[in-house]
Structures are given as C-alpha cells and as structure tokens.
Scaffold this active site. Structure first.
Site, short mmCIF file in Angstrom:
data_model
loop_
_atom_site.label_atom_id
_atom_site.label_comp_id
_atom_site.label_asym_id
_atom_site.label_seq_id
_atom_site.Cartn_x
_atom_site.Cartn_y
_atom_site.Cartn_z
N ASP A 191 -2.76 -5.68 2.25
CA ASP A 191 -3.26 -4.80 3.32
C ASP A 191 -2.91 -5.54 4.60
O ASP A 191 -3.47 -6.61 4.87
CB ASP A 191 -4.77 -4.61 3.20
CG ASP A 191 -5.28 -3.66 4.27
OD1 ASP A 191 -4.85 -3.78 5.43
OD2 ASP A 191 -6.11 -2.79 3.94
N HIS A 192 -1.99 -4.99 5.38
CA HIS A 192 -1.47 -5.79 6.49
C HIS A 192 -2.52 -6.09 7.55
O HIS A 192 -2.34 -6.99 8.37
CB HIS A 192 -0.21 -5.16 7.10
CG HIS A 192 -0.49 -4.03 8.05
ND1 HIS A 192 -0.67 -2.74 7.65
CD2 HIS A 192 -0.65 -4.01 9.40
CE1 HIS A 192 -0.91 -1.97 8.71
NE2 HIS A 192 -0.89 -2.72 9.79
N HIS B 213 -7.46 -0.13 5.58
CA HIS B 213 -7.59 -0.88 6.84
C HIS B 213 -9.02 -0.84 7.42
O HIS B 213 -9.57 -1.87 7.79
CB HIS B 213 -6.61 -0.35 7.87
CG HIS B 213 -5.19 -0.30 7.40
ND1 HIS B 213 -4.68 -1.21 6.50
CD2 HIS B 213 -4.17 0.55 7.68
CE1 HIS B 213 -3.40 -0.91 6.26
NE2 HIS B 213 -3.08 0.14 6.96
N ASP C 199 -4.74 7.31 4.31
CA ASP C 199 -3.79 6.38 4.93
C ASP C 199 -4.49 5.17 5.54
O ASP C 199 -3.94 4.08 5.57
CB ASP C 199 -3.00 7.14 6.01
CG ASP C 199 -1.83 6.35 6.57
OD1 ASP C 199 -1.20 5.60 5.79
OD2 ASP C 199 -1.53 6.48 7.78
N LYS D 55 -4.27 9.96 14.74
CA LYS D 55 -2.91 9.85 15.29
C LYS D 55 -2.82 10.68 16.57
O LYS D 55 -3.59 11.63 16.75
CB LYS D 55 -1.91 10.44 14.30
CG LYS D 55 -1.90 9.74 12.96
CD LYS D 55 -0.78 8.76 12.91
CE LYS D 55 -0.68 8.06 11.59
NZ LYS D 55 -0.39 6.65 11.70
N GLU E 26 -4.74 5.66 17.34
CA GLU E 26 -3.31 5.40 17.53
C GLU E 26 -2.70 6.44 18.46
O GLU E 26 -3.10 7.62 18.40
CB GLU E 26 -2.58 5.50 16.19
CG GLU E 26 -3.00 4.44 15.20
CD GLU E 26 -2.11 4.50 13.97
OE1 GLU E 26 -1.04 3.88 14.00
OE2 GLU E 26 -2.46 5.19 13.00
N LYS F 256 0.85 -1.19 0.00
CA LYS F 256 0.00 0.00 0.00
C LYS F 256 0.89 1.24 0.00
O LYS F 256 2.04 1.10 0.39
CB LYS F 256 -0.95 -0.07 1.18
CG LYS F 256 -0.55 0.74 2.43
CD LYS F 256 -1.58 0.64 3.49
CE LYS F 256 -2.18 1.97 3.85
NZ LYS F 256 -1.38 2.84 4.69
#
Ligand code: BG6
Length: 495
Positions: A181-182, A244, A239, A344, A220, A152
């Site tokens: 996509d992790h 995700h 992002d 974030k 996060e 990505k």
C-alpha cells in the site's frame, strides 16, 4: 545495511507502474548504494521483447520519471544487471523455461538463489502468475529466501480478498507475501507512529475522554483521466478506503504495540480495523454519502462529466466521491466518530488527518461563548502540506479580553532536507531486507474489506438512488457536510 544478494523479478515490466515508480525507486536506491552487491534485475515480458529493447524503454522511463538528475554511470550499472525473460502464464512451458533461465542467471551472478517476485501487473494476473511460479518450483525455498510482492488492488470485496489470500497462502507463507500500500511508503504516514509513541504528551489524551472526533480527508484534484475502464469497475470506495484511508485510520487509532516489529505493529493495526462497527443496510445508507462529478473547472483545466470519460458507462452509478461515518468499538474509541472522505476532481488537493479535541468544559471568558472558540485540531498533513499543526485559542493583545484561534506549525521542509523520492524506495528496500512492517497482512486486508462491505452491498442494492453529484472543482457533494452537521460538527476548513 545492504540487502542480501538476490534476483529482483518484475512481472508487468513494460507497464506504467514499473516505468514510473519501481525502476526510478531502484535507481534512487542504487544512487544511495543500497542495492545488493550481487544483483539480477529480471523483467518478465510477453513475446517479442528483448533485453536491449527493455533497457531502452526503462532508460526512457527514467529520463521522464526519475526524481533526481540521472547519472549515466549509475543507471548503466543498474540496467547492466537487467535480463528480459519471456513468460506468459497461459503458456506453462514458458515458465518451465523461465525457471531454468533464472537458475542459470543466478549461478552466473552468484546471487545465492534469493528471489523476489514483484507482481506489478493488473490484479487478474496475480494468481495465474503465482500458480505458475509455484508449479515450476520457483517459489520453493531450497536454502534461500523467496518473496512475493503484490500490488493493489488486493481483491474487490471481502470474498475475493479472502479467496486470493487463501490461494496465495497455499503457495507461500504469510511472512513471504508483501502486499503493497504505497501510503505506507510516505514519510508523513510512517511518522504517525513516531508522533504518537515517541512523545509522552499525546498518548495520555489520545482517547475518548479528550478526543471529540477524527476526520480523514484525501481530496484529489485529479480526475479519472485515462483510467476509465479500471475506475468505473472500482469507484472511490474500493480504490481508496479499505487500503489508503484505513492505513491512516489504523495508525491513528491502534493501541501501542509492545515492540516496533512487524508482528506487533501489524497485530495492533489488524485489531483496530476488526473493531470497526458493523452496519445494517439502513445504517450504511445513513452513514455514507457517495457522489459523482459533473463538468467543471479546476485551475485552468476544463473537466468533463465523469460519465463522458472514455470507457466509463454512460449511465454509470460508480462513485467518484465518498464520505463515511465509522465508529470503533473498543475502550479507547467508544462513542468517537471517525469521518472519512475522499474524492476525485475536487477544487483543492489535501490529504490529512485532523484530530478534534473536546471543547473547554466551561465558558470562563464571557466575551466568547465556548461554541464560538476556535476548534482545537491537531492536523497531520500528509500532502501537499507535509507537517503537523496544532490549533488553539489565544488572547488578542489589547486591554480587553478577546480570543482568536492561532496555529502552531511544524513543516518537514523547515527541518529536513530530503532527496526527492518516488515514495517506493523504503518499501522496495524493506522487501529486499525482509522487513514486513510496512506491508499489509492478510487479516488487515480482510478486516478492511469487512468494514466497507456493508456500504458496497447497500449501494449495489440502491443503484442510482442516493448517488449525489458535485461539480468538478468544488468541495464535493453538499450532503457530505450534512453527515457532520447532523452530529453538530463540521469538516475542518482550510486556511
Ligand atoms: C491510488 C489510486 O492507489 O492512489 C488512485 O488508485 C489515487 O486513484 C492514488 O489517485 C492516490 O495516491 P496519492 O499518493 O497521490 O495520494
């Protein structure tokens, strides 16, 4: 099962991703004896790198990032297979030379010519590299398999994602492309399908008749750190959301696939993303909150204003927080809002899906009015609390009827002992055995971008207007609460 013999060719081999995740994951696979018996690991680098230097650098990476103590015999065996090849897409002759070298290596190692090309590079290199691979014939099948793994971000909006898909599909077939996509490498995310479809009790109530709304949270604590130049061009929405958060959404909201195979599962995921309701510009502004963080404190660390980060524009209007309200136009979900938020530099790290069931229809217990009963949430904890919790109401012991909310909890760590992993092992193993189930198909990627495009467009037009701020270490902008309170709802509180 061991994968077929193959070459595993990494572009971007000197980069962070390779050192942090790809090689530590290959190491873990080697330690579990899940690498092919005949294997070539090829690192493609620009001029000046040698196999020895690369081996040293990857070994150093392993000592820093391996998730288990490094056994020298295993790392030695893995890195003995490593060869560094110099190639640069700006220099076509270098790819011709690479093609020849790769052929020779494969003959020497007897891998049968199967090739996996892993593009762990910045996104602007995906196409130039793939085109050179195509031009030199390295992607031609010749009786063996070819796979292209793409990291990505896949495009930066709907038009660029479509263009990239179009170009890649001229070079390889859809089933040969592995868009990573992790999030799909996470056990807790894969488990959403098992929770829903290996149990008989959830699916009958998994719909608009019983579910009031769904909340998806990816909070996060990390700030933007050294990624200023990438992040300022990208923002929280691009992002995190079309990739995700939409993985979480599609697994929670998809219809049952007829089979557990890549075609059926990916078709249902793409369908539900395509059913996300479109938004006019006014709706997109009303159904979204974007924010940017100001200086604050998270634990012991002082965090500076987002705009003071290196490589971030001083007057940047890039959002570091986003909350959205989405609707899904199908029979299962009509009228059920999906509230998504991610940001974030927030006070607490929390990744979860919370499914809120409808309240009891009638207040039988006079002591507690229905609206004061604890809410019935089923919470799928992705990180850091990996598990599933069900919240419901219980009688408080005693002579009179008093009611309080309690929680039933399943925690992975109470049941399973798993070796710590990078989260990439399953993904890399699946690429090698040719199973696409955990990878994004072109239609899903495009449906994801299509769903967020109205927000991108509306915000671009509005520029700084409507951009909220929040203090680092807080819960995010206040206005994100109003997105729910105006509907008579609220975000799930922790604890
Ligand atoms: C990455 C984003 O794809 O995912 C990062 O680029 C983000 O900005 C990360 O921090 C989050 O992943 P995880 O697994 O920590 O939730």
């Amino acid at each position: 099962k061991k994968p077929d013999p193959c070459s595993f060719v990494i572009f971007g081999v000197t980069g962070d991703l390779t050192h942090r995740l790809v090689v530590p994951a290959l190491y873990n696979l080697a330690a579990s004896d899940l690498l092919p018996d005949r294997f070539c690991l090829v690192g493609v680098a620009r001029k000046g790198m040698t196999s020895d230097k690369l081996r040293q650098s990857l070994l150093k990476g392993l000592s820093q990032f391996a998730t288990r103590p490094v056994d020298e015999a295993i790392s030695g065996r893995l890195l003995d297979c490593l060869t560094c090849i110099e190639a640069d897409p700006k220099d076509p002759a270098s790819f011709d030379a690479m093609s020849k070298q790769l052929g020779e290596l494969e003959a020497a190692r007897n891998t049968g010519g199967n090739r996996l090309f892993y593009l762990a590079t910045p996104p602007n290199a995906f196409l130039p590299i793939s085109r050179e691979l195509g031009r030199t014939g390295m992607l031609a099948e010749n009786g063996a398999w070819r796979r292209l793994v793409v990291e990505k971000p896949f495009g930066t909006d709907l038009a660029s994602a479509k263009a990239l898909n179009g170009e890649l599909l001229k070079l390889v077939d859809e089933h040969e492309i592995y868009r990573i996509d992790h999030y799909l490498g996470k056990e807790t995310v894969q488990n959403i399908l098992v929770l829903r479809f290996a149990n008989g009790m959830f699916e009958p109530i998994w719909n608009r008749n019983h579910i009031d709304h769904v909340q998806i949270t990816v909070d996060e604590q990390l700030g933007v750190g050294h990624r200023g130049s990438f992040y300022d061009q990208t923002g929280a929405l691009r992002d995190m959301v079309p990739n995700h958060l939409f993985q979480l959404l599609s697994l929670v909201a998809m219809e049952p696939p007829i089979r557990f195979d890549a075609h059926s599962v990916r078709a249902e995921k793409a369908d539900v993303l395509a059913a996300i309701q479109g938004q006019s510009e006014a709706e997109a502004l009303r159904n979204s909150v974007r924010g940017q963080y100001l200086a604050g404190r998270i634990g012991d660390s002082e965090i500076a204003d987002y705009r003071k980060i290196e490589d971030v524009a001083r007057g940047s209007t890039t959002e570091t927080y986003v909350a959205l309200k989405l609707m899904i136009d199908n029979w299962r979900w009509a009228g059920v809002p999906f509230y998504l938020r991610t940001g974030k530099a927030l006070g607490v790290k929390r990744t979860e899906v919370a499914i809120k069931f409808k309240q009891a229809p009638f207040a039988m217990f006079n002591c507690t009015p229905v609206e004061r009963l604890a809410q019935n949430f089923l919470v799928i904890g992705v990180a850091p609390n990996e598990g599933i919790a069900l919240q419901f109401n219980t009688k408080v012991p005693g002579p009179s009827i008093l009611i309080d909310g309690v929680e039933m909890k399943f925690r992975y760590k109470d049941y399973f002992k798993a070796e710590p992993s990078t989260g990439y092992e399953t993904l890399i193993y699946d690429c090698m055995i040719g199973d696409n189930i955990l990878f994004q198909r072109a239609d899903s990627v495009e449906a994801g971008w299509k769903a967020v495009q109205p927000f991108l467009d509306a915000w671009k037009k509005a520029e700084a207007e409507g951009l909220k701020t929040y203090k680092a270490g807080s819960e995010g902008p206040q206005e994100a609460n109003e997105l729910l309170t105006r509907d008579g709802r609220s975000w799930r509180k922790l604890g």
